[in-house]
Design an enzyme around this catalytic site. Structure first.
Site, short mmCIF file in Angstrom:
data_model
loop_
_atom_site.label_atom_id
_atom_site.label_comp_id
_atom_site.label_asym_id
_atom_site.label_seq_id
_atom_site.Cartn_x
_atom_site.Cartn_y
_atom_site.Cartn_z
N CYS A 141 0.74 -1.23 -0.09
CA CYS A 141 0.06 -0.07 0.02
C CYS A 141 0.87 1.20 0.05
CB CYS A 141 -1.09 0.01 1.16
SG CYS A 141 -0.42 0.02 2.83
N ARG A 147 -3.77 -0.27 5.50
CA ARG A 147 -4.11 -1.51 4.76
C ARG A 147 -3.16 -2.95 4.48
NH1 ARG A 147 -6.05 1.96 -0.44
NH2 ARG A 147 -3.83 2.84 0.42
N ASP A 183 -9.36 3.20 1.57
CA ASP A 183 -8.40 3.88 2.20
C ASP A 183 -8.64 4.51 3.43
OD1 ASP A 183 -5.81 4.88 3.29
OD2 ASP A 183 -5.25 5.78 1.53
#
Length: 147
Positions: free
Chosen positions: A8, A14, A118
Site C-alpha cells: 500500500c 491496509r 483507504d
C-alpha cells in the site's frame, strides 16, 4: 512455498492489516510480508488498524518498511491495494509485472473498481469497514491458494 507481498502507500493501514489477516490463516507453505511505496521505515501500524485487529483477535507486530528490490524479487505474488500502487510497481520494477495484481483483481477478476478503500486518518469505524473488506478478499484469496 509461496511468498506473498501486500503493498500500500505508507505500510501502516491496509497492507499491515492484510498481512495480519492472511497470517491468521496459518497456511502451510505460505510466507507473507507487507511494504509501502512511500513508507517511513519503522513506523508502527496506525492506532485504529491495531485496535481493529485486536477487536478481531488477530495477532500483529508491525514496523513499516519501504518497498525494495529485495521485496519484489522475494515475492511470488505482489498484491497491491490500488491500481495506482500496481502502476507504480510496474514503472519501478517492470520485471515483476506478471506477478503483480491488485488484490481485488486477483481474487475477483477484471473489475472496474480494483481499489481497497483507504481508511488513513479516518475513524475506527472506517478502519473496521476496510478490515471487513480485506477479510473477505483474503478469504477469497485463501480459497484460490488452496485450489
Amino acid at each position: 512455498m509461496k511468498n506473498i507481498l501486500f503493498v500500500c502507500t505508507g505500510n501502516t493501514c491496509r497492507s499491515p492489516m492484510a498481512e495480519a489477516i492472511l497470517r491468521s490463516h496459518q497456511l502451510e507453505g505460505v510466507e507473507v510480508r507487507s511494504a509501502g511505496v512511500y513508507a517511513y521505515p519503522g513506523d508502527a501500524a496506525s492506532v485504529n488498524a491495531r485496535l481493529v485487529l485486536d477487536d478481531h483477535e488477530i495477532r500483529h507486530d508491525h514496523a513499516a518498511s519501504t518497498l525494495s528490490n529485495d521485496d519484489v524479487e522475494w515475492a511470488d505474488y505482489i498484491f497491491t491495494m490500488t491500481e495506482g500502487h500496481k502502476q507504480l510497481i510496474a514503472s519501478r520494477y517492470p520485471q515483476v509485472i506478471e506477478r503483480t495484481f491488485t488484490l481485488k483483481e486477483f481474487v475477483r477478476g477484471d473489475l472496474s473498481d480494483r481499489d481497497v478503500s483507504d481508511p488513513f486518518g479516518g475513524s475506527k469505524q472506517m478502519y473496521e469497514r476496510t478490515f471487513m473488506e480485506l477479510k473477505q478478499l483474503i478469504n477469497e484469496l485463501v480459497e484460490k491458494i488452496k485450489n
